[in-house]
Design an enzyme around this catalytic site. Structure first.
Site, short mmCIF file in Angstrom:
data_model
loop_
_atom_site.label_atom_id
_atom_site.label_comp_id
_atom_site.label_asym_id
_atom_site.label_seq_id
_atom_site.Cartn_x
_atom_site.Cartn_y
_atom_site.Cartn_z
CG ASP A 79 -2.34 0.38 0.87
OD1 ASP A 79 -2.47 1.25 0.01
OD2 ASP A 79 -3.30 -0.13 1.49
CG ASP B 251 -9.50 2.16 -0.89
OD1 ASP B 251 -8.48 2.23 -1.61
OD2 ASP B 251 -9.47 1.90 0.31
CD1 TRP C 138 -5.19 3.18 -3.23
CD2 TRP C 138 -3.99 4.98 -2.65
NE1 TRP C 138 -4.73 2.99 -1.95
CE2 TRP C 138 -3.99 4.09 -1.57
CE3 TRP C 138 -3.30 6.19 -2.52
CZ2 TRP C 138 -3.33 4.34 -0.37
CZ3 TRP C 138 -2.64 6.46 -1.33
CH2 TRP C 138 -2.66 5.54 -0.27
N GLY C 139 -3.45 4.64 -8.33
CA GLY C 139 -3.27 5.44 -9.55
C GLY C 139 -2.60 6.78 -9.29
C1 GLA Z 1 -6.03 1.18 1.42
C2 GLA Z 1 -6.19 0.20 0.25
C3 GLA Z 1 -7.31 -0.76 0.54
C4 GLA Z 1 -7.04 -1.51 1.83
C5 GLA Z 1 -6.83 -0.51 2.97
C6 GLA Z 1 -6.35 -1.18 4.26
O1 GLA Z 1 -7.11 2.04 1.53
O2 GLA Z 1 -6.42 0.91 -0.94
O3 GLA Z 1 -7.47 -1.67 -0.54
O4 GLA Z 1 -5.90 -2.30 1.67
O5 GLA Z 1 -5.86 0.47 2.63
O6 GLA Z 1 -6.14 -0.28 5.30
#
Ligand code: GLA
Length: 375
Positions: free
Chosen positions: A126, A183, A161-162
């Site tokens: 992440d 998300d 997330w791009g």
């Molecule tokens: C981010 C990611 C999600 C998930 C959460 C966990 O928001 O984009 O897919 O993994 O963290 O905290």
């Protein structure tokens, strides 16, 4: 490790968020197997955020929360491997994970070694709490290199997330898939937003490093961690079809203990999965049906010479689909045309005058596998 096809599996985040433990993960694995999803191809079980303690141990190693994982992560890995699954875990490029657990920044090698020791096959990585002074490409290169040198094949799943134009640099980091959007939530608006965001990045997906449109919300029906209002069955089917046609990894996010037949019929459609898993992994083309901006349309040439073509009515109103197949390289003057096979209804028909005219119901999906035939 080269990911030759979009990875498929189940991830804990959408439904369970922080409420994860060994028992639950193994129950889910058993369900994937019993429901036939494992044999349909869903073979990675991924534990997302919130699995560890908030401190590293005295050697600087990540340690699982003993209340959630009393037997440690190796025991989970062994049990999953025994059932024929691959095991995925979660880390973060920043100092903390998105939910506040230790991140891997400046611990990349020790964490990669720990994951390898535990028998991990997949790492979702992440982007929270990362330094603003170091560009993301360097953070992902660091972990990419650590994973390549950890002595085990671990699929590297980047989750930026791009942001920061991820598409343009993520492949170089050794990542095998990369999140292209913020998300997902279990609402039509969220799914539509993710679909709308794909147009400019279609050239960047593909074999070895797939554009990940996020874990699917199919079948969540408004329940769980990212469950809000839920989608109807037509919308879930459309969501799955777009993810599949665009070559996204396919990760289920619903509670498999409560999965219903409608959801299973969507997630297990063999022909749709075959399009997703097609060996060619060709770039997706965005198509242009006439006068219907609410209908999204894409196509992908498949390895055996067929073409996968999808039309998706994203609106709550009926729409007239009119599509001319010349755009796809089909010309009657060549003496050839197409046989269209609808992978949801089973209907087959020959393309006439190189075009399809149809009324599409609200949120309707038309997904065809098209075969080149004599005119
Ligand atoms: C981010 C990611 C999600 C998930 C959460 C966990 O928001 O984009 O897919 O993994 O963290 O905290």
């Amino acid at each position: 490790m080269i990911a030759k096809k979009p990875p498929m599996g189940w991830n804990s985040w959408n439904t369970f968020g922080r409420d994860i433990n060994e028992q639950l993960i193994l129950d889910m694995a058993r369900k994937i197997s019993e429901t036939g999803l494992q044999s349909a191809g869903y073979n990675y079980i991924v534990i997302d955020d919130c699995w560890s303690l908030k401190q590293r141990d005295k050697n600087g190693r990540l340690q699982p929360d003993p209340e959630k994982f009393p037997n440690g992560m190796k025991a989970v890995a062994d049990a999953l491997h025994e059932m024929g699954f691959k095991f995925g875990m979660y880390g973060c490029a920043g100092t903390l994970t998105c939910d506040g657990y230790p991140g891997s920044f400046d611990h990349e090698y020790v964490d990669a070694a720990t994951f390898a020791e535990w028998g991990v096959d997949f790492l979702k990585y992440d982007y929270c709490f990362h330094s603003n002074l170091i560009h993301g490409r360097y953070l992902y290169r660091r972990m990419g290199l650590a994973l390549k040198n950890c002595g085990r094949d671990i699929l590297f799943s980047a989750c930026t997330w791009g942001n920061d134009d991820t598409a343009k640099w993520i492949r170089e980091t050794g990542a095998n898939m990369w999140r292209s959007t913020p998300d997902v939530f279990d609402t039509w608006e969220s799914v539509k937003k993710i679909i709308d965001a794909q147009s400019n990045i279609l050239p960047y997906g593909g074999a070895g490093c797939f554009n990940d449109m996020d874990m699917m919300v199919v079948g969540m029906r408004g329940k769980g961690n990212v469950g809000l209002e839920g989608l109807n069955d037509d919308q879930y089917l459309l969501h799955f079809s777009v993810w599949a046609l665009l070559g996204s990894p396919l990760f289920i996010g619903c509670d498999l203990r409560e999965i219903d037949d409608a959801t299973l019929n969507i997630l297990k459609n063999k022909e749709v999965i075959a399009i997703n898993q097609d060996a060619g992994c060709r770039q997706v083309m965005e198509l242009h049906p006439l006068w219907a901006p609410q209908i999204k349309a894409y196509a992908r040439y498949l390895e055996n010479g067929d073409i996968a073509v999808g039309f998706f009515n994203l609106s709550e109103k009926e729409q007239l689909l009119r599509y001319e197949f010349e755009e796809l390289g089909v010309q009657e003057s060549t003496g050839k045309t197409l046989m269209l096979h609808d992978v949801w209804s089973g209907e087959e028909f020959r393309l006439e005058n190189c075009s399809v005219w149809r009324n599409m119901k609200p949120y309707e999906t038309l997904l065809f596998r098209c075969r080149v035939i004599d005119k």
